[in-house]
Write a protein that holds these residues in place. Structure first.
Motif, PDB file in Angstrom:
ATOM      1  N   GLU A 112     -29.930 -25.948 -35.740  1.00 21.15           N
ATOM      2  CA  GLU A 112     -28.512 -26.916 -35.063  1.00 21.15           C
ATOM      3  C   GLU A 112     -28.583 -28.278 -35.911  1.00 21.15           C
ATOM      4  O   GLU A 112     -29.598 -28.790 -36.136  1.00 21.15           O
ATOM      5  N   TYR A 113     -27.357 -28.597 -36.077  1.00 19.05           N
ATOM      6  CA  TYR A 113     -27.029 -29.966 -36.584  1.00 19.05           C
ATOM      7  C   TYR A 113     -27.436 -31.069 -35.866  1.00 19.05           C
ATOM      8  O   TYR A 113     -27.514 -30.877 -34.475  1.00 19.05           O
ATOM      9  N   VAL A 114     -28.188 -32.081 -36.340  1.00 18.68           N
ATOM     10  CA  VAL A 114     -28.707 -33.254 -35.392  1.00 18.68           C
ATOM     11  C   VAL A 114     -27.887 -34.453 -36.063  1.00 18.68           C
ATOM     12  O   VAL A 114     -28.196 -34.793 -37.187  1.00 18.68           O
ATOM     13  N   PRO A 115     -27.421 -35.180 -35.194  1.00 17.76           N
ATOM     14  CA  PRO A 115     -26.997 -36.373 -36.078  1.00 17.76           C
ATOM     15  C   PRO A 115     -27.908 -37.441 -36.340  1.00 17.76           C
ATOM     16  O   PRO A 115     -28.811 -37.379 -35.874  1.00 17.76           O
ATOM     17  N   ALA A 116     -27.301 -38.421 -37.170  1.00 15.39           N
ATOM     18  CA  ALA A 116     -27.975 -39.214 -37.901  1.00 15.39           C
ATOM     19  C   ALA A 116     -28.592 -40.196 -36.887  1.00 15.39           C
ATOM     20  O   ALA A 116     -28.096 -40.551 -35.715  1.00 15.39           O
ATOM     21  N   LEU A 117     -29.772 -40.696 -37.115  1.00  8.41           N
ATOM     22  CA  LEU A 117     -30.382 -41.961 -36.148  1.00  8.41           C
ATOM     23  C   LEU A 117     -29.467 -43.017 -36.129  1.00  8.41           C
ATOM     24  O   LEU A 117     -29.265 -43.535 -35.078  1.00  8.41           O
ATOM     25  N   LYS A 118     -28.864 -43.388 -37.225  1.00  7.81           N
ATOM     26  CA  LYS A 118     -27.726 -44.338 -37.104  1.00  7.81           C
ATOM     27  C   LYS A 118     -26.848 -44.193 -36.062  1.00  7.81           C
ATOM     28  O   LYS A 118     -26.331 -45.101 -35.494  1.00  7.81           O
ATOM     29  N   VAL A 123     -27.293 -43.222 -33.112  1.00  7.03           N
ATOM     30  CA  VAL A 123     -27.772 -43.689 -31.721  1.00  7.03           C
ATOM     31  C   VAL A 123     -28.357 -45.082 -31.646  1.00  7.03           C
ATOM     32  O   VAL A 123     -29.123 -45.352 -30.987  1.00  7.03           O
ATOM     33  N   ASP A 124     -28.024 -45.848 -32.889  1.00 10.46           N
ATOM     34  CA  ASP A 124     -28.360 -47.226 -33.020  1.00 10.46           C
ATOM     35  C   ASP A 124     -27.880 -48.106 -32.116  1.00 10.46           C
ATOM     36  O   ASP A 124     -26.741 -48.110 -32.059  1.00 10.46           O
ATOM     37  N   VAL A 125     -28.869 -48.652 -31.394  1.00  7.20           N
ATOM     38  CA  VAL A 125     -28.302 -49.632 -30.251  1.00  7.20           C
ATOM     39  C   VAL A 125     -28.649 -50.768 -30.459  1.00  7.20           C
ATOM     40  O   VAL A 125     -28.107 -51.947 -29.801  1.00  7.20           O
ATOM     41  N   GLY A 126     -29.109 -51.156 -31.559  1.00 10.58           N
ATOM     42  CA  GLY A 126     -29.214 -52.864 -31.924  1.00 10.58           C
ATOM     43  C   GLY A 126     -28.657 -53.280 -33.277  1.00 10.58           C
ATOM     44  O   GLY A 126     -29.114 -54.014 -33.511  1.00 10.58           O
ATOM     45  N   ASP A 127     -27.828 -52.237 -33.888  1.00 14.28           N
ATOM     46  CA  ASP A 127     -27.337 -52.472 -35.098  1.00 14.28           C
ATOM     47  C   ASP A 127     -28.306 -52.922 -36.327  1.00 14.28           C
ATOM     48  O   ASP A 127     -28.068 -53.568 -37.112  1.00 14.28           O
ATOM     49  N   ASN A 128     -29.537 -52.336 -36.102  1.00  9.48           N
ATOM     50  CA  ASN A 128     -30.653 -52.544 -36.905  1.00  9.48           C
ATOM     51  C   ASN A 128     -31.096 -51.424 -38.060  1.00  9.48           C
ATOM     52  O   ASN A 128     -31.951 -51.482 -38.764  1.00  9.48           O
ATOM     53  N   VAL A 129     -29.931 -50.306 -37.953  1.00 13.31           N
ATOM     54  CA  VAL A 129     -30.482 -49.212 -38.698  1.00 13.31           C
ATOM     55  C   VAL A 129     -29.375 -49.298 -39.940  1.00 13.31           C
ATOM     56  O   VAL A 129     -28.175 -49.132 -39.561  1.00 13.31           O
ATOM     57  N   VAL A 130     -29.951 -49.161 -41.155  1.00  9.10           N
ATOM     58  CA  VAL A 130     -28.987 -48.993 -42.218  1.00  9.10           C
ATOM     59  C   VAL A 130     -29.170 -47.566 -42.649  1.00  9.10           C
ATOM     60  O   VAL A 130     -30.128 -47.043 -42.719  1.00  9.10           O
ATOM     61  N   TYR A 131     -28.027 -46.912 -42.593  1.00  6.01           N
ATOM     62  CA  TYR A 131     -27.999 -45.394 -43.111  1.00  6.01           C
ATOM     63  C   TYR A 131     -27.590 -45.442 -44.491  1.00  6.01           C
ATOM     64  O   TYR A 131     -26.693 -45.977 -44.966  1.00  6.01           O
ATOM     65  N   LEU A 132     -28.561 -44.656 -45.196  1.00  3.84           N
ATOM     66  CA  LEU A 132     -28.248 -44.432 -46.715  1.00  3.84           C
ATOM     67  C   LEU A 132     -28.253 -43.007 -46.853  1.00  3.84           C
ATOM     68  O   LEU A 132     -29.015 -42.273 -46.697  1.00  3.84           O
ATOM     69  N   THR A 133     -27.264 -42.730 -47.792  1.00  2.00           N
ATOM     70  CA  THR A 133     -26.836 -41.195 -48.129  1.00  2.00           C
ATOM     71  C   THR A 133     -26.498 -41.060 -49.720  1.00  2.00           C
ATOM     72  O   THR A 133     -25.948 -42.214 -50.097  1.00  2.00           O
ATOM     73  N   SER A 134     -27.085 -40.302 -50.460  1.00  2.00           N
ATOM     74  CA  SER A 134     -26.882 -40.207 -51.734  1.00  2.00           C
ATOM     75  C   SER A 134     -26.200 -38.863 -52.183  1.00  2.00           C
ATOM     76  O   SER A 134     -26.372 -37.939 -51.414  1.00  2.00           O
ATOM     77  N   PHE A 135     -25.390 -38.866 -52.889  1.00  2.00           N
ATOM     78  CA  PHE A 135     -24.811 -37.631 -53.699  1.00  2.00           C
ATOM     79  C   PHE A 135     -25.557 -36.873 -54.501  1.00  2.00           C
ATOM     80  O   PHE A 135     -25.096 -35.951 -55.254  1.00  2.00           O
ATOM     81  N   SER A 136     -26.804 -37.337 -54.897  1.00  2.00           N
ATOM     82  CA  SER A 136     -27.639 -36.782 -56.154  1.00  2.00           C
ATOM     83  C   SER A 136     -27.873 -35.241 -55.800  1.00  2.00           C
ATOM     84  O   SER A 136     -27.892 -34.433 -56.707  1.00  2.00           O
ATOM     85  N   LYS A 137     -28.292 -34.633 -54.364  1.00  2.00           N
ATOM     86  CA  LYS A 137     -28.757 -33.408 -54.256  1.00  2.00           C
ATOM     87  C   LYS A 137     -27.594 -32.465 -54.129  1.00  2.00           C
ATOM     88  O   LYS A 137     -27.643 -31.433 -53.970  1.00  2.00           O
ATOM     89  N   ILE A 138     -26.305 -33.299 -53.586  1.00  2.00           N
ATOM     90  CA  ILE A 138     -25.194 -32.188 -53.266  1.00  2.00           C
ATOM     91  C   ILE A 138     -24.250 -32.151 -54.428  1.00  2.00           C
ATOM     92  O   ILE A 138     -23.218 -31.148 -54.299  1.00  2.00           O
ATOM     93  N   VAL A 139     -24.224 -33.332 -55.069  1.00  2.00           N
ATOM     94  CA  VAL A 139     -23.040 -33.194 -56.270  1.00  2.00           C
ATOM     95  C   VAL A 139     -23.969 -33.435 -57.599  1.00  2.00           C
ATOM     96  O   VAL A 139     -23.845 -32.176 -58.090  1.00  2.00           O
TER      97      VAL A 139
END
Ligand code: PLP
Length: 399
Positions: free
Chosen positions: A215-221, A223-239
């Motif tokens: 099952e899909y699990v949403p990003a940690l970002k 559920v970020d409650v302190g605006d302290n999570v930076v979400y980084l995603t790359s196109f390397s593995k899928i494009v």
């Protein structure tokens, strides 16, 4: 002639994977070492068509000209739409920056947060390239214990209190190297604890789209409650990894610090690459691409699992991933996978020995196997050779 290099160079040794990849450039070696997409999963036609259109159309001048460090606004718009699918919502343009691969995101976050002697917390084991990056900033890397569910929250809290870290780096979905995914509950606990301690978190997510079961699990970002999570995603593995495009989204102030450091690193990510990814997203090709490549990677994963069951010694313990590109395994405590590596190469098979993923030089009996790059036939042949070698070793040790 020897030169007088900076002090920091004394702490950086050549990355183990770089050395391993050099060895595996030999086509006679079956490599389970790198994290490379399969050649037949690279979208040659679509990228070719898009590039032609871009260079002959109205955007050509902009694309061939200098631009702003944060990246093309239209590309960022498309990427902000894209990250919504991971549950990362309500991101504004100024909260986003296009980067030259996820690797640059890790480097710049370390540059922004780590001074000499500062502590970076990572999952133990972690993505191995983080270790030399932290070393370049003369930082101290401390591993946090983890299990099937994610980070050990008690250990995380104890280490936050003991080391007063400046940054936490995690790969919560289909982690490299373990292939594991943190539960939503674990993500919420990490978000709450790090917000309480005002600890910035880098969530590195190159793999979540490569889910073939579970099952899909949403990003940690998400559920970020302190605006302290930076979400980084790359196109390397899928494009394509050669395009070198990733995006980071999060706290406006942190993004602007990343922008300042990126300016000095490479001014901006290649406009042509950014625009290719933008058009690829806008045309909806990404969903078609994922529909094409996930069954291919699932089949390869299944093929490697059945080869493990056929050929590997029963002492080899592994966890079956629901996505991503890697299988992580461990042998008896007395088998040193690094010492064994030259013998594996002599038998024309390569893996990454596991100790290079640990912040504390443990994990000498572990190894990482990549299943995306080799063909099913070569997976079978390579695993047969590796299984024979390990069985001989275990038998020899028992004598
Ligand atoms: C966890 C993780 N982060 C970052 C990267 C770097 O990827 P790129 O710079 O190509 O986006 C990789 C590549 O293997 C990875 O596994």
């Amino acid at each position: 002639m020897s030169f007088n290099y900076s002090e920091r160079m004394n702490h950086i040794s050549g990355s183990a994977t770089r050395e391993i990849l050099k060895l595996t450039a030999d086509p006679t070696i079956i490599s389970f070492a790198g994290g490379l997409p399969a050649a037949d999963c690279l979208p040659f036609d679509k990228v070719g068509e898009i590039s032609d259109e871009l260079l002959r159309g109205g955007r050509a001048e902009k694309i061939l000209q200098y631009g702003i460090t944060q990246g093309l606004p239209s590309a960022r718009e498309a990427m902000i739409e894209y990250v919504k699918k991971a549950g990362v919502k309500n991101i504004t343009l100024e909260q986003s920056i296009v980067l030259s691969g996820g690797q640059q995101g890790i480097d710049l976050m370390c540059k922004v947060f780590l001074s000499k002697g500062d502590t970076l917390l990572v999952e133990n084991p972690t993505y191995l390239a983080v270790l030399p990056i932290a070393a370049a900033y003369e930082a101290n890397v401390v591993g946090v214990n983890s299990g099937e569910d994610g980070l050990d929250i008690q250990d995380l809290e104890a280490k936050i209190n003991e080391y007063k870290p400046k940054l936490l780096y995690v790969v919560p979905t289909f982690s490299n190297p373990t292939g594991r995914t943190y539960s939503l509950r674990n993500r919420i606990a990490i978000a709450c604890l790090t917000a309480k301690h005002k600890l910035p978190v880098l969530e590195d997510d190159p793999y979540s789209k490569l889910r073939f079961e579970g099952e899909y699990v949403p990003a940690l970002k998400s559920v970020d409650v302190g605006d302290n999570v930076v979400y980084l995603t790359s196109f390397s593995k899928i494009v394509s990894p050669g395009l070198r495009v990733a995006v980071a989204v999060g706290n406006k102030e942190i993004i602007s610090k990343l922008e300042i450091t990126k300016q000095g690193a490479d001014v901006h990510t290649s406009h042509l690459s950014q625009a290719i990814v933008e058009e690829y997203l806008r045309a909806g090709y990404i969903d078609k691409q994922l529909k094409k490549i996930t069954p291919i990677y699932k089949a390869k994963k299944d093929c490697m699992i059945s080869a493990i069951n056929k050929y590997m010694p029963e002492e080899f313990k592994y966890s079956e991933p629901q996505g991503g590109l890697f299988i992580w395994g461990a042998l008896n405590a007395d088998i040193d996978t690094e010492k064994l590596f030259p013998e594996a190469i002599a038998r024309k098979v390569a893996y990454v020995y596991g100790n290079v993923f640990f912040a504390d030089d443990s994990g000498h009996n572990t190894l990482r196997l990549n299943f995306s790059n080799a063909t099913p036939e070569r997976i079978d042949i390579g695993m047969h050779a590796l299984g024979d070698l390990l069985k001989e070793k275990i038998k020899g040790d028992a004598r």
